[in-house]
Design a protein around this motif. Structure first.
Motif, PDB file in Angstrom:
ATOM      1  N   GLU A 189      94.541 -24.442 -19.872  1.00 54.55           N
ATOM      2  CA  GLU A 189      93.773 -23.499 -19.066  1.00 54.55           C
ATOM      3  C   GLU A 189      92.577 -23.026 -19.877  1.00 54.55           C
ATOM      4  N   LEU A 190      91.433 -22.999 -19.227  1.00 61.88           N
ATOM      5  CA  LEU A 190      90.190 -22.572 -19.854  1.00 61.88           C
ATOM      6  C   LEU A 190      89.570 -21.453 -19.028  1.00 61.88           C
ATOM      7  N   SER A 191      88.651 -20.728 -19.623  1.00 61.98           N
ATOM      8  CA  SER A 191      87.848 -19.760 -18.870  1.00 61.98           C
ATOM      9  C   SER A 191      86.470 -19.671 -19.492  1.00 61.98           C
ATOM     10  N   VAL A 192      85.513 -19.322 -18.660  1.00 62.83           N
ATOM     11  CA  VAL A 192      84.138 -19.133 -19.110  1.00 62.83           C
ATOM     12  C   VAL A 192      83.643 -17.797 -18.589  1.00 62.83           C
ATOM     13  N   ASN A 201      68.426 -15.324 -14.039  1.00 64.34           N
ATOM     14  CA  ASN A 201      68.687 -15.869 -15.376  1.00 64.34           C
ATOM     15  C   ASN A 201      70.189 -15.841 -15.648  1.00 64.34           C
ATOM     16  N   ILE A 202      70.695 -16.892 -16.277  1.00 66.91           N
ATOM     17  CA  ILE A 202      72.129 -17.022 -16.500  1.00 66.91           C
ATOM     18  C   ILE A 202      72.419 -17.284 -17.974  1.00 66.91           C
ATOM     19  N   ALA A 203      73.471 -16.647 -18.464  1.00 69.42           N
ATOM     20  CA  ALA A 203      73.955 -16.883 -19.827  1.00 69.42           C
ATOM     21  C   ALA A 203      75.452 -17.139 -19.760  1.00 69.42           C
ATOM     22  N   THR A 204      75.928 -18.164 -20.462  1.00 73.42           N
ATOM     23  CA  THR A 204      77.354 -18.456 -20.511  1.00 73.42           C
ATOM     24  C   THR A 204      77.851 -18.374 -21.951  1.00 73.42           C
ATOM     25  N   TYR A 205      79.100 -17.940 -22.088  1.00 72.37           N
ATOM     26  CA  TYR A 205      79.761 -17.896 -23.391  1.00 72.37           C
ATOM     27  C   TYR A 205      80.542 -19.193 -23.604  1.00 72.37           C
ATOM     28  N   ASP A 206      80.891 -19.462 -24.856  1.00 73.25           N
ATOM     29  CA  ASP A 206      81.731 -20.616 -25.157  1.00 73.25           C
ATOM     30  C   ASP A 206      83.049 -20.506 -24.391  1.00 73.25           C
ATOM     31  N   PRO A 207      83.541 -21.615 -23.848  1.00 72.77           N
ATOM     32  CA  PRO A 207      84.821 -21.562 -23.134  1.00 72.77           C
ATOM     33  C   PRO A 207      85.956 -21.098 -24.040  1.00 72.77           C
ATOM     34  N   ALA A 208      86.875 -20.359 -23.440  1.00 72.37           N
ATOM     35  CA  ALA A 208      88.097 -19.926 -24.125  1.00 72.37           C
ATOM     36  C   ALA A 208      89.255 -20.802 -23.654  1.00 72.37           C
ATOM     37  N   GLU A 209      90.134 -21.129 -24.576  1.00 76.15           N
ATOM     38  CA  GLU A 209      91.379 -21.845 -24.261  1.00 76.15           C
ATOM     39  C   GLU A 209      92.475 -20.792 -24.173  1.00 76.15           C
ATOM     40  N   ASN A 210      93.144 -20.713 -23.031  1.00 77.23           N
ATOM     41  CA  ASN A 210      94.057 -19.607 -22.764  1.00 77.23           C
ATOM     42  C   ASN A 210      95.508 -20.063 -22.674  1.00 77.23           C
ATOM     43  N   VAL A 219      97.229 -15.417 -25.544  1.00 75.40           N
ATOM     44  CA  VAL A 219      96.159 -15.594 -26.517  1.00 75.40           C
ATOM     45  C   VAL A 219      95.010 -16.377 -25.894  1.00 75.40           C
ATOM     46  N   SER A 220      93.805 -16.067 -26.340  1.00 74.40           N
ATOM     47  CA  SER A 220      92.608 -16.835 -26.026  1.00 74.40           C
ATOM     48  C   SER A 220      92.053 -17.393 -27.323  1.00 74.40           C
ATOM     49  N   ILE A 221      91.804 -18.692 -27.341  1.00 68.58           N
ATOM     50  CA  ILE A 221      91.323 -19.402 -28.525  1.00 68.58           C
ATOM     51  C   ILE A 221      89.873 -19.802 -28.280  1.00 68.58           C
ATOM     52  N   VAL A 222      88.972 -19.345 -29.159  1.00 62.65           N
ATOM     53  CA  VAL A 222      87.545 -19.615 -28.976  1.00 62.65           C
ATOM     54  C   VAL A 222      86.947 -20.059 -30.304  1.00 62.65           C
ATOM     55  N   PRO A 223      86.277 -21.220 -30.349  1.00 62.20           N
ATOM     56  CA  PRO A 223      85.980 -22.075 -29.205  1.00 62.20           C
ATOM     57  C   PRO A 223      87.214 -22.867 -28.765  1.00 62.20           C
ATOM     58  N   ALA A 224      87.266 -23.175 -27.471  1.00 66.83           N
ATOM     59  CA  ALA A 224      88.365 -23.980 -26.950  1.00 66.83           C
ATOM     60  C   ALA A 224      88.373 -25.346 -27.628  1.00 66.83           C
ATOM     61  N   ARG A 225      89.557 -25.869 -27.834  1.00 66.89           N
ATOM     62  CA  ARG A 225      89.692 -27.150 -28.519  1.00 66.89           C
ATOM     63  C   ARG A 225      89.581 -28.296 -27.504  1.00 66.89           C
ATOM     64  N   ALA A 227      86.635 -31.439 -25.879  1.00 62.88           N
ATOM     65  CA  ALA A 227      85.434 -32.218 -26.161  1.00 62.88           C
ATOM     66  C   ALA A 227      84.195 -31.470 -25.676  1.00 62.88           C
ATOM     67  N   ASP A 228      83.072 -31.727 -26.318  1.00 64.11           N
ATOM     68  CA  ASP A 228      81.829 -31.040 -25.968  1.00 64.11           C
ATOM     69  C   ASP A 228      81.488 -31.210 -24.496  1.00 64.11           C
ATOM     70  N   GLU A 229      81.722 -32.405 -23.956  1.00 66.93           N
ATOM     71  CA  GLU A 229      81.350 -32.636 -22.557  1.00 66.93           C
ATOM     72  C   GLU A 229      82.200 -31.818 -21.594  1.00 66.93           C
ATOM     73  N   ILE A 230      83.459 -31.543 -21.967  1.00 64.60           N
ATOM     74  CA  ILE A 230      84.312 -30.703 -21.119  1.00 64.60           C
ATOM     75  C   ILE A 230      83.840 -29.248 -21.186  1.00 64.60           C
ATOM     76  N   ALA A 231      83.515 -28.778 -22.392  1.00 65.26           N
ATOM     77  CA  ALA A 231      82.997 -27.416 -22.540  1.00 65.26           C
ATOM     78  C   ALA A 231      81.706 -27.238 -21.750  1.00 65.26           C
ATOM     79  N   GLU A 232      80.826 -28.212 -21.827  1.00 67.45           N
ATOM     80  CA  GLU A 232      79.549 -28.133 -21.098  1.00 67.45           C
ATOM     81  C   GLU A 232      79.765 -28.166 -19.589  1.00 67.45           C
ATOM     82  N   GLU A 233      80.738 -28.965 -19.135  1.00 68.03           N
ATOM     83  CA  GLU A 233      81.025 -29.023 -17.701  1.00 68.03           C
ATOM     84  C   GLU A 233      81.591 -27.698 -17.201  1.00 68.03           C
ATOM     85  N   ALA A 234      82.463 -27.071 -17.986  1.00 66.02           N
ATOM     86  CA  ALA A 234      83.002 -25.765 -17.600  1.00 66.02           C
ATOM     87  C   ALA A 234      81.887 -24.737 -17.475  1.00 66.02           C
ATOM     88  N   GLN A 235      80.951 -24.745 -18.407  1.00 68.40           N
ATOM     89  CA  GLN A 235      79.832 -23.802 -18.341  1.00 68.40           C
ATOM     90  C   GLN A 235      78.931 -24.108 -17.139  1.00 68.40           C
TER      91      GLN A 235
END
Length: 382
Positions: A189-192, A201-210, A219-225, A227-235
């Motif tokens: 599970e992830l969250s942004v 204007n939009i700003a996104t934070y690094d995805p959290a792994e929950n 617990v929330s783990i940041v940055p989520a573990r 791949a970069d492309e998954i993090a970018e897609e979530a954002q």
């Protein structure tokens, strides 16, 4: 775009821990705060400049609130739409009543996601046992039945494994309207956290792994573990959600990540979010300051992650007794851990009482230290 400058009064509808942390950020920035509690226990009252301790349907409270606040926001979504619209007819309120109404009801939320082409689990809206039976046949099992209104932290949900009698399920569920969702065998599970201002204007934070415990964020783990492309897609998806809502403020978008790496939106929260608490100690701009900025027409702040971080939720089962606090020395002995308590007077099993942000040089080290703190607190809370 008009700017509400420091010195103005920000009205917050809701007085829980999110409102408490919002008030603290606003005060540091030079704003005054007015909390409308709804008549509920309100830890935000201790740090707010002023409070209205009356129910959300009180006409007196409404009149006082709009007379004393220059602008308004919310700290939780389960507020009557009529209240939000009444406030919005007198003073600016962000996010809007429409955005909150979509997010506070699973039926509206799922229909919004589907209508805007945002990926989510397959679902059917049901209002009786016959509709539930039809939905089960189409979606299949396992599936999850969720109340349309007022569900959070796993409440108002029932998993169907197959073979259940729809009539018995519906009678036991006591739901007026509900959503049957396909059960998702997710990998994580992830969250942004995403913020949008009045100019779009939009700003996104690094995805959290929950990770969850008893259906409540553990617990929330940041940055989520991931791949970069998954993090970018979530954002990217989080930005799409904010755009489609014409949103103003900060919100949390929760995701299921499937084994193939694809993402489905699970829920949206039109406010600061539990999985964004790490931003208080590990980001250039906290989610609460970002909410102040977006609501008041200020430029959005940097979302840069300053350090790997694990946010550990402190639930009531970590307390030795209802009014006896844990020994916090192990937290303070870890010189890169930061304790945040919410000022609640009664510790009950799964009640959110606070959190700890564990920072460090590597995410692996942060995870180990956070887990050690959790084990220590749980053992002493038994």
């Amino acid at each position: 775009m008009s700017v509400i400058a420091p010195g103005a009064v920000i009205g917050i509808i809701g007085g829980g821990q999110l409102g408490r942390m919002f008030c603290m950020a606003a005060r540091r920035m030079g704003y005054r705060t007015l909390v409308w509690t709804g008549g509920l226990e309100a830890p935000a009252m201790v740090v707010a400049d002023d409070a209205i301790d009356l129910p959300f349907d009180s006409k007196q409270a409404l009149a006082e609130f709009v007379a004393r606040a220059d602008i308004a926001t919310i700290e939780f979504e389960n507020i009557p739409r009529a209240t939000l619209e009444a406030v919005g007819s007198e003073i600016p309120i962000h996010p809007s009543a429409d955005a909150v109404a979509i997010s506070q009801n699973r039926e509206r939320e799922k229909n919004f996601l589907r209508a805007n082409g945002i990926p989510c689990a397959d679902f059917e809206v049901v209002s009786n046992a016959n509709e539930l039976a039809t939905a089960i046949k189409r979606i299949g099992t396992p599936a999850v039945l969720k109340t349309a209104d007022f569900g959070y932290d796993g409440k108002g949900q029932r998993k169907l494994e197959g073979g259940e009698d729809p009539a018995e399920v519906w009678t036991a569920f006591e739901g007026g309207r509900a959503v049957l969702e396909a059960f998702i065998p997710f990998e994580r599970e992830l969250s942004v956290m995403v913020a949008r201002d009045a100019s779009g204007n939009i700003a996104t934070y690094d995805p959290a792994e929950n990770r969850h415990r008893h259906h409540i964020l553990d617990v929330s783990i940041v940055p989520a573990r991931v791949a970069d492309e998954i993090a970018e897609e979530a954002q990217r998806i989080a930005r799409d959600v904010a755009e489609a809502l014409d949103y103003r403020g900060i919100m949390g978008v929760e995701f299921f990540q499937l084994p193939d790496g694809s993402l489905l939106v699970n829920e949206m929260a039109p406010r600061p979010h539990n999985s964004g608490h790490h931003t208080l100690d590990a980001c250039a701009t906290s989610q609460f300051e970002q909410q102040v900025r977006a609501v008041c027409g200020l430029p959005l702040g940097s979302t840069r992650l300053l350090s790997p971080v694990v946010m550990l939720n402190l639930l009531g089962d970590m307390w030795p007794a209802e009014k006896t606090a844990p020994d916090w020395l192990p937290v303070f002995a870890d010189q890169e851990s930061f304790l945040h308590l919410y000022g609640k007077h009664h510790a009950r099993g799964r009640r959110k009482m606070g959190h700890v942000n564990v920072t460090g040089t590597t995410i692996e080290d942060c995870i180990v230290r956070a887990e050690n703190l959790k084990v220590n607190l749980l053992e002493k809370g038994r």
